[in-house]
Design an enzyme around this catalytic site. Structure first.
Site, PDB file in Angstrom:
ATOM      1  N   LYS A 145       0.825  -1.214   0.000  1.00 47.18           N
ATOM      2  CA  LYS A 145       0.000   0.000   0.000  1.00 47.18           C
ATOM      3  C   LYS A 145       0.865   1.272   0.000  1.00 47.18           C
ATOM      4  O   LYS A 145       0.593   2.211  -0.751  1.00 47.18           O
ATOM      5  CB  LYS A 145      -0.904  -0.031   1.232  1.00 47.18           C
ATOM      6  CG  LYS A 145      -2.084   0.876   1.156  1.00 47.18           C
ATOM      7  CD  LYS A 145      -3.012   0.613   2.324  1.00 47.18           C
ATOM      8  CE  LYS A 145      -2.238   0.657   3.639  1.00 47.18           C
ATOM      9  NZ  LYS A 145      -3.090   0.995   4.794  1.00 47.18           N
ATOM     10  N   ARG A 155     -12.462   4.066   9.853  1.00 49.89           N
ATOM     11  CA  ARG A 155     -12.440   2.726  10.428  1.00 49.89           C
ATOM     12  C   ARG A 155     -13.823   2.296  10.904  1.00 49.89           C
ATOM     13  O   ARG A 155     -14.035   1.133  11.226  1.00 49.89           O
ATOM     14  CB  ARG A 155     -11.521   2.693  11.661  1.00 49.89           C
ATOM     15  CG  ARG A 155     -10.055   2.763  11.361  1.00 49.89           C
ATOM     16  CD  ARG A 155      -9.575   1.538  10.633  1.00 49.89           C
ATOM     17  NE  ARG A 155      -8.124   1.522  10.540  1.00 49.89           N
ATOM     18  CZ  ARG A 155      -7.445   1.072   9.471  1.00 49.89           C
ATOM     19  NH1 ARG A 155      -8.103   0.610   8.423  1.00 49.89           N
ATOM     20  NH2 ARG A 155      -6.147   1.080   9.470  1.00 49.89           N
ATOM     21  N   ARG A 173      11.912 -14.065   3.735  1.00 51.39           N
ATOM     22  CA  ARG A 173      12.888 -12.990   3.530  1.00 51.39           C
ATOM     23  C   ARG A 173      14.066 -13.085   4.492  1.00 51.39           C
ATOM     24  O   ARG A 173      13.878 -13.341   5.675  1.00 51.39           O
ATOM     25  CB  ARG A 173      12.231 -11.620   3.780  1.00 51.39           C
ATOM     26  CG  ARG A 173      11.029 -11.347   2.912  1.00 51.39           C
ATOM     27  CD  ARG A 173      10.616  -9.891   2.984  1.00 51.39           C
ATOM     28  NE  ARG A 173      10.061  -9.490   4.270  1.00 51.39           N
ATOM     29  CZ  ARG A 173       9.168  -8.508   4.433  1.00 51.39           C
ATOM     30  NH1 ARG A 173       8.754  -7.828   3.378  1.00 51.39           N
ATOM     31  NH2 ARG A 173       8.723  -8.194   5.619  1.00 51.39           N
ATOM     32  N   ARG A 232      14.241 -10.649  10.094  1.00 51.78           N
ATOM     33  CA  ARG A 232      13.554  -9.764  11.032  1.00 51.78           C
ATOM     34  C   ARG A 232      12.622 -10.588  11.916  1.00 51.78           C
ATOM     35  O   ARG A 232      11.918 -11.453  11.427  1.00 51.78           O
ATOM     36  CB  ARG A 232      12.756  -8.701  10.267  1.00 51.78           C
ATOM     37  CG  ARG A 232      13.695  -7.744   9.574  1.00 51.78           C
ATOM     38  CD  ARG A 232      13.046  -6.623   8.809  1.00 51.78           C
ATOM     39  NE  ARG A 232      11.608  -6.467   8.989  1.00 51.78           N
ATOM     40  CZ  ARG A 232      10.860  -5.752   8.166  1.00 51.78           C
ATOM     41  NH1 ARG A 232      11.408  -5.172   7.120  1.00 51.78           N
ATOM     42  NH2 ARG A 232       9.584  -5.623   8.376  1.00 51.78           N
ATOM     43  N   ARG A 262      -1.637  -9.972  11.818  1.00 50.44           N
ATOM     44  CA  ARG A 262      -1.862  -8.691  11.134  1.00 50.44           C
ATOM     45  C   ARG A 262      -2.996  -8.790  10.128  1.00 50.44           C
ATOM     46  O   ARG A 262      -3.762  -7.846   9.947  1.00 50.44           O
ATOM     47  CB  ARG A 262      -0.584  -8.257  10.412  1.00 50.44           C
ATOM     48  CG  ARG A 262       0.463  -7.749  11.371  1.00 50.44           C
ATOM     49  CD  ARG A 262       1.556  -7.086  10.574  1.00 50.44           C
ATOM     50  NE  ARG A 262       2.676  -6.751  11.438  1.00 50.44           N
ATOM     51  CZ  ARG A 262       3.940  -6.841  11.061  1.00 50.44           C
ATOM     52  NH1 ARG A 262       4.244  -7.259   9.848  1.00 50.44           N
ATOM     53  NH2 ARG A 262       4.890  -6.494  11.885  1.00 50.44           N
TER      54      ARG A 262
END
Ligand SMILES: [Zn+2]
Length: 216
Positions: free
Chosen positions: A13, A87, A126, A160, A171
């Protein structure tokens, strides 16, 4: 042209919003960023928000609405990309009003759709070289020689901590919960367009441009 851009973390995004800013002169309005900027600049709404936050209270919908109005007044003819707002159904209603008061209206709600399992694979695979930061991926881009960085020859790699399956799925669930109250409102008005967020970046941009130009 005023749009709402929706998409879960990892859907790209931010990348797409900055392309729209560069190529179309649109301006991304993220409520968190706007709030920080208004407080820093000491605008009337910024001062009000600052007092509320210093008192340890949450910034109310009324303040957020005023903040968006204040920011829109600075945009001139530029189109707005709403990010992270609205929201709730009440905020969606406020947004209509804020826009109408300025002779604007909402043109599109564009959702970058991701395949959750593919997103998990994309993110959890990753890793980067610990020395030079070169990026790699378990499935899509391994070093040519095992355990050796193509760029610098280093042998240490890092991942990470957030790039794990549980975080990605959490998420996604948060994203669905956040958009659930507003998607049906805009669906009913025929404003929602969906773009495959898993396609490569240029294709996603093309698809968004097609919507903005009325070709899709
Ligand atoms: Zn390296």
């Amino acid at each position: 042209m005023n749009i709402i851009l929706l998409g879960p973390p990892g859907a790209g995004k931010g990348t797409q919003a900055s392309r729209l800013e560069n190529e179309r002169g649109m301006v991304q309005l993220s409520t968190g960023d706007m709030l920080r900027a208004a407080v820093k600049a000491g605008t009337p709404v910024g001062l009000q928000a600052k007092a509320v936050m210093e008192a340890g209270e949450l910034v109310s919908d009324a303040i957020v609405s005023a903040l968006i109005g204040e920011r829109l007044d600075q945009l001139g003819e530029a189109g707005a990309i709403f990010d992270g707002y609205p929201r709730t159904a009440a905020q969606a209603e406020s947004l209509d009003q804020i826009l109408a008061e300025r002779g604007r209206s909402l043109d599109h709600v564009i959702e970058l759709v991701v395949d959750e399992d593919a997103l998990v694979e994309r993110i959890t695979g990753r890793f980067t070289c610990a020395s030079c930061g070169q990026g790699y991926h378990d499935a899509f881009k391994l070093p040519a020689v095992a355990d050796t960085c193509d760029a610098c020859g280093g042998h240490e790699f890092k991942r990470r901590p957030d790039d794990n399956e549980e975080t990605v799925r959490t998420r996604m669930a948060e994203y669905r919960a956040k958009t659930a109250p507003i998607l049906p409102i805009y669906e009913a008005r025929g404003l929602v367009k969906r773009v495959d967020g898993m396609a490569d970046i240029a294709h996603v941009t093309d698809a968004i441009e097609a919507i903005l130009d009325g070709r899709a």
